[in-house]
Design a protein around this motif. Structure first.
Motif, PDB file in Angstrom:
ATOM      1  N   SER A  85       8.418  23.201 -19.641  1.00 60.45           N
ATOM      2  CA  SER A  85       7.053  22.977 -19.184  1.00 60.45           C
ATOM      3  C   SER A  85       7.106  22.325 -17.814  1.00 60.45           C
ATOM      4  O   SER A  85       8.160  22.130 -17.245  1.00 60.45           O
ATOM      5  CB  SER A  85       6.288  22.124 -20.180  1.00 60.45           C
ATOM      6  N   SER A  86       5.943  21.997 -17.282  1.00 59.93           N
ATOM      7  CA  SER A  86       5.875  21.578 -15.885  1.00 59.93           C
ATOM      8  C   SER A  86       6.638  20.290 -15.591  1.00 59.93           C
ATOM      9  O   SER A  86       6.914  19.986 -14.449  1.00 59.93           O
ATOM     10  CB  SER A  86       4.425  21.404 -15.484  1.00 59.93           C
TER      11      SER A  86
ATOM     12  N   HIS B 113       5.587  29.983 -11.507  1.00 61.93           N
ATOM     13  CA  HIS B 113       6.790  30.464 -12.195  1.00 61.93           C
ATOM     14  C   HIS B 113       6.702  31.969 -12.404  1.00 61.93           C
ATOM     15  O   HIS B 113       7.685  32.694 -12.235  1.00 61.93           O
ATOM     16  CB  HIS B 113       6.929  29.783 -13.558  1.00 61.93           C
TER      17      HIS B 113
ATOM     18  N   ARG C 120      14.443  25.932 -10.463  1.00 63.04           N
ATOM     19  CA  ARG C 120      13.237  26.745 -10.567  1.00 63.04           C
ATOM     20  C   ARG C 120      11.985  25.892 -10.442  1.00 63.04           C
ATOM     21  O   ARG C 120      10.954  26.351  -9.977  1.00 63.04           O
ATOM     22  CB  ARG C 120      13.230  27.538 -11.881  1.00 63.04           C
ATOM     23  N   GLU C 121      12.092  24.637 -10.873  1.00 65.25           N
ATOM     24  CA  GLU C 121      10.927  23.752 -10.763  1.00 65.25           C
ATOM     25  C   GLU C 121      10.586  23.493  -9.299  1.00 65.25           C
ATOM     26  O   GLU C 121       9.420  23.483  -8.917  1.00 65.25           O
ATOM     27  CB  GLU C 121      11.200  22.419 -11.469  1.00 65.25           C
TER      28      GLU C 121
ATOM     29  N   HIS D  73       1.317  25.495 -10.932  1.00 63.33           N
ATOM     30  CA  HIS D  73       2.771  25.387 -11.067  1.00 63.33           C
ATOM     31  C   HIS D  73       3.278  26.452 -12.054  1.00 63.33           C
ATOM     32  O   HIS D  73       4.268  27.137 -11.790  1.00 63.33           O
ATOM     33  CB  HIS D  73       3.134  23.980 -11.539  1.00 63.33           C
ATOM     34  N   GLU D  74       2.582  26.602 -13.153  1.00 60.06           N
ATOM     35  CA  GLU D  74       3.011  27.594 -14.152  1.00 60.06           C
ATOM     36  C   GLU D  74       2.799  29.017 -13.646  1.00 60.06           C
ATOM     37  O   GLU D  74       3.628  29.896 -13.866  1.00 60.06           O
ATOM     38  CB  GLU D  74       2.276  27.383 -15.477  1.00 60.06           C
TER      39      GLU D  74
HETATM   40 ZN   LIG Z   1       7.913  24.349 -14.194  1.00 56.87          ZN
END
Ligand SMILES: [Zn+2]
Ligand SMILES: [Zn+2]
Lengths: 644, 163
Positions: B56-57, A197, A279-280, A193-194
């Motif tokens: 953060s996630s 980004h 964005r998530e 996930h990171e």
């Molecule tokens: Zn995220």
């Protein structure tokens, strides 16, 4: 109920909603400061007086009178000087924003490292984790290596991508090391996930957006404080030189300003929050393409069960977990044009189109007038024949006017391009996805929702834009002027905005279906810089002419509050509405003809077997006649990687 | 507490490690670090909390290592035994207390064993139950289920008695 992987649309084939929201945030910040700048200094009054009340050369005889000539030059230079001075405040406010934001942006990584006590993860400290992340980073194929850092204290399993372009890092909570050992797939999902980004390119956007937001809040707080200070303390009368910076207004106007400032802050904050949420969803989507879908779903469900975490999500800086889960399982929802984009565009319309482009244009004209006066004097003393002299003077005036006109067009066009590049592109995305998914039903009716949202935002923006035609609200509240013209004009503008926006959206949907619907190949089209997006800007300019015109009428009514003939401005507005409508129909027909013309000469080759077919309108979602494979490959995801 | 002395720490580490080998072998390679962390902060509540960090996630959790729980449980058991031993043999010196604990645990080195042959005891049943209770109580503080805590407690007692 997940679809077979090959049938999945790739949300990254077209410019994402994240980018649209970032552009909106930047435009909002600039527009808000620009408008706020008007409230500083005696700018507006200078505007009014500069062009009209300074002396100028009327007849050749005026040139004989040397003391009058001196007066003309002195007066006009005075005018320029005071104009420049007041725009200096405005300009410095504007320039301060990127300056502060860039500083914050640049120091953020080291700030984060210090606050969290981050340490670089060396391979010998935890080879297992180091190698695992290394493999996952490989999936993103980054141009530059990505650093791995570990928090010294926090037990959290979370991670965060940060850093400046080319020097990205991901920091992991200490709990991640444990997570890797206890639930390896979940660890991978969080890491992916990171990494997503970074791959999506939203890391610099995120930190810049936050920096801009902080800088903007700081500036608005500063201005609000100045207002309160100089308007409500005895200092305002004892320190006249500083007071000149700030107009002294009656209290109700001050309250109005403060309310306007802070409503503006709320709007900008919600754009930022939307950006952070969106964005998530896209990071999840990218991570899912790398095989993390199941693990991410599990993690989301785990968090859903945890009430404590859910309560924290009330801040909504993260998307709601059910929303995350849903878009993970149905990536095509990422193609839906979201209502909030339309609303934000609506709010920004007054700030950018009226407060921004319109005012820049009028400023330039006011700047130009004293300058032309001086040029005319100068020409008057050149020893040439009277005819040549008058020709030169005319040319100077025309050149000045042409320059102002050019700037006007550029300003208006860039605002229109901003709207086309955000709302317009989102509508195009949706239209293309609808083609691929064969959602034919009610495509054009769906657009009404967006049109209404734009109009609602527009009305809100009219009232919250600091210094605008509606600053007479304070006068209205005091009963000094009648409110009925404002109500009539606002209702008219709101209704017109709905119709104009709908027509514009129809154009966007209609032509993107035909242009991108016939686009096949493996590489996605550059939709953001596509001629269609540029054409959309022109169409928007035509359609919104009555909006600008209506605003001018409002300004006019506000100024001449003594008299008001309700029939006169409305009838002139009807005229500009007709102009807009005819312009629209004209542009629509031209575009349609151009497209037909292009289609007539164009052949398309299947990206798989090279079989040539005559280009048809809708080739997305259809298969090749020869090899039977999907024609619009660019719109679909490539094979999904298996995480194990 | 005796368990905080060098000797005591060594014993805690020894016992915990053998329990972890059985119950959570995947954590073995970071055992030493987790042990260090525990001696720095043994409070189950304070080390690390999940902030709602928008950057953060958004899927952060706070998870506890089995190792950490095991260490805490072993330490609790040792502390309990120390106090119990002190009650019994209040008059005796510290050296003897240590020895008694080690004897109790049956962990004396083989050459010592002959000397204290008749003293070498396995745990009595109610003593065992008490130990189990103490261990479970400590484990639950870390937020794991009673079930899991009981399993860990049994594993620890198994290590203590069988060794
Ligand atoms: Zn995220
Ligand atoms: Zn083919």
């Amino acid at each position: 109920m997940t679809k077979p992987p090959t049938a999945r649309l790739n949300p990254f084939a077209l410019p994402t909603e994240t980018n649209a929201l970032f552009i909106l945030l930047l435009s909002a910040a600039v527009a808000v400061l620009f408008n706020t700048g008007f409230t500083i200094g005696t700018w507006y009054d200078n505007l009014q007086s500069a062009g009209t009340s300074y002396p100028r050369i009327e007849t050749p005889a005026d040139l004989e009178n040397l003391s009058y000539v001196k007066e003309v030059i002195k007066g006009n230079i005075e005018a320029e000087k005071s104009l420049l001075l007041s725009s200096f405040y405005q300009l410095s406010l504007l320039l301060l924003l990127p300056a502060i934001a860039t500083c914050l942006y640049l120091i953020y990584p080291s700030l984060l490292r210090k606050r969290r006590g981050l340490q670089k993860l060396k391979r010998d400290r935890d080879p297992k984790m180091f190698d695992e992340i290394g493999k996952l980073i490989g999936l993103a194929k980054p141009a530059r290596p990505i650093g791995i850092e570990i928090e010294a204290t926090s037990d959290s399993t979370g991670a965060q991508a940060f850093g400046l372009p080319g020097r990205y890092s991901i920091c992991f909570g200490k709990g991640s090391r444990l997570l890797l050992r206890q639930r390896r797939l979940h660890f991978k999902a969080i890491a992916l996930h990171e990494i997503a980004h970074i791959a999506n390119g939203d890391v610099p956007l995120t930190y810049y957006a936050i920096s801009i937001w902080i800088a903007l809040i700081a500036e608005i707080m500063f201005i609000s404080a100045l207002y309160l200070f100089f308007n409500f303390t005895p200092l305002s009368t004892t320190v006249p030189t500083i007071t000149n910076l700030i107009d002294v207004f009656p209290p109700q106007t001050i309250y109005l300003f403060i309310v306007q400032f802070w409503t503006t802050v709320i709007i900008i904050s919600s754009i930022l929050a939307s950006f952070l949420r969106t964005r998530e969803l896209y990071a999840d989507s990218r991570a899912a393409q790398w095989g993390a879908q199941t693990a991410l779903s599990e993690l989301i469900q785990r968090n859903q069960a945890d009430v404590r975490v859910r309560l924290l999500h009330g801040w909504r800086l993260h998307p709601a977990l059910h929303e995350r889960l849903f878009s993970l399982e149905n990536p095509e929802v990422l193609f839906k044009a979201k209502g909030h984009i339309a609303f934000f565009v609506g709010v920004l319309l007054p700030y950018t189109l009226l407060g921004g482009a319109f005012f820049i244009a009028s400023q330039l004209i006011w700047f130009g007038l004293p300058m032309t006066n001086i040029v005319i004097v100068g020409v008057g003393f050149i020893p040439i024949s009277e005819t040549v002299r008058s020709i030169i003077a005319d040319v100077a005036v025309i050149a000045m006017a042409a320059f102002a006109l050019l700037i006007i067009v550029v300003c208006f066009l860039s605002v229109a391009y901003m709207i086309s590049g955000t709302l317009g592109v989102q509508i195009q995305r949706e239209a293309i996805a609808d083609l691929a998914l064969k959602n034919r039903a009610s495509g054009y009716q769906k657009l009404w929702k967006h049109a209404v949202l734009v109009s609602m935002g527009f009305v809100l923006g009219l009232f919250t834009m600091p210094v605008n035609g509606y600053q007479w609200i304070a006068d209205i509240l005091n009963g000094n002027i009648s409110y009925s013209p404002f109500v009539t004009l606002t209702v008219f503008l709101a209704l017109f905005t709905i119709c104009a926006t709908w027509l514009w959206l129809v154009y966007a949907r209609f032509f993107s279906r035909r242009i991108f619907g016939s686009y096949i190949g493996t590489v996605p089209p550059k939709i953001g810089w596509h001629p269609l997006t540029l054409a959309l800007s022109f169409v928007l300019l035509f359609l919104y002419t009555p909006v600008v015109h209506g605003y001018v009428v409002i300004l006019h009514v506000g100024h001449d509050s003594g008299y008001y003939d309700p029939g006169r401005p409305l009838s002139s507005l009807v005229f500009s509405c007709l102009f807009a409508l005819i312009g629209y129909i004209f542009l629509f027909c031209i575009t349609w003809l151009l497209l037909k013309f292009r289609q007539f000469f164009r052949k398309s080759a299947c990206p798989h077997c090279g079989f040539k077919t005559r280009a048809r309108n809708m080739m997305i979602g259809q298969t090749c006649e020869k090899c039977g494979k999907e024609l619009g490959t660019w719109l679909y995801m490539s094979k999904i990687i298996d995480l194990e | 507490m005796w368990s905080n002395t060098m000797e005591g720490k060594k014993l805690v580490s020894e016992i915990s490690k053998s329990v972890v080998i059985e119950t959570a072998p995947e954590e073995l390679d970071i055992f030493d670090e987790l042990l260090d962390d525990y001696s720095e902060d043994s409070n189950p509540g304070t080390n690390g909390h999940v902030r709602d960090n928008p950057l953060s996630s958004g899927l952060d959790e706070r998870i506890v290592a089995i190792t950490t729980i095991v260490i805490a449980m072993v330490k609790a058991i040792l502390d309990f035994l120390t106090t119990e031993s002190i009650k019994v043999v209040e008059a005796e010196g510290a050296e003897i207390v240590k020895k008694r604990i080690r004897d109790l645990l049956g962990r004396n080195k083989k050459n010592d064993r002959e000397l204290s042959g008749e003293e070498k005891s396995t745990f009595e049943k109610d003593q065992l139950n008490q130990i189990k209770k103490v261990a479970i109580k400590r484990a639950v503080q870390f937020g794991i289920s009673r079930d899991k805590a009981e399993k860990l407690a049994l594993a620890i007692i198994g290590t203590l008695t069988l060794d």
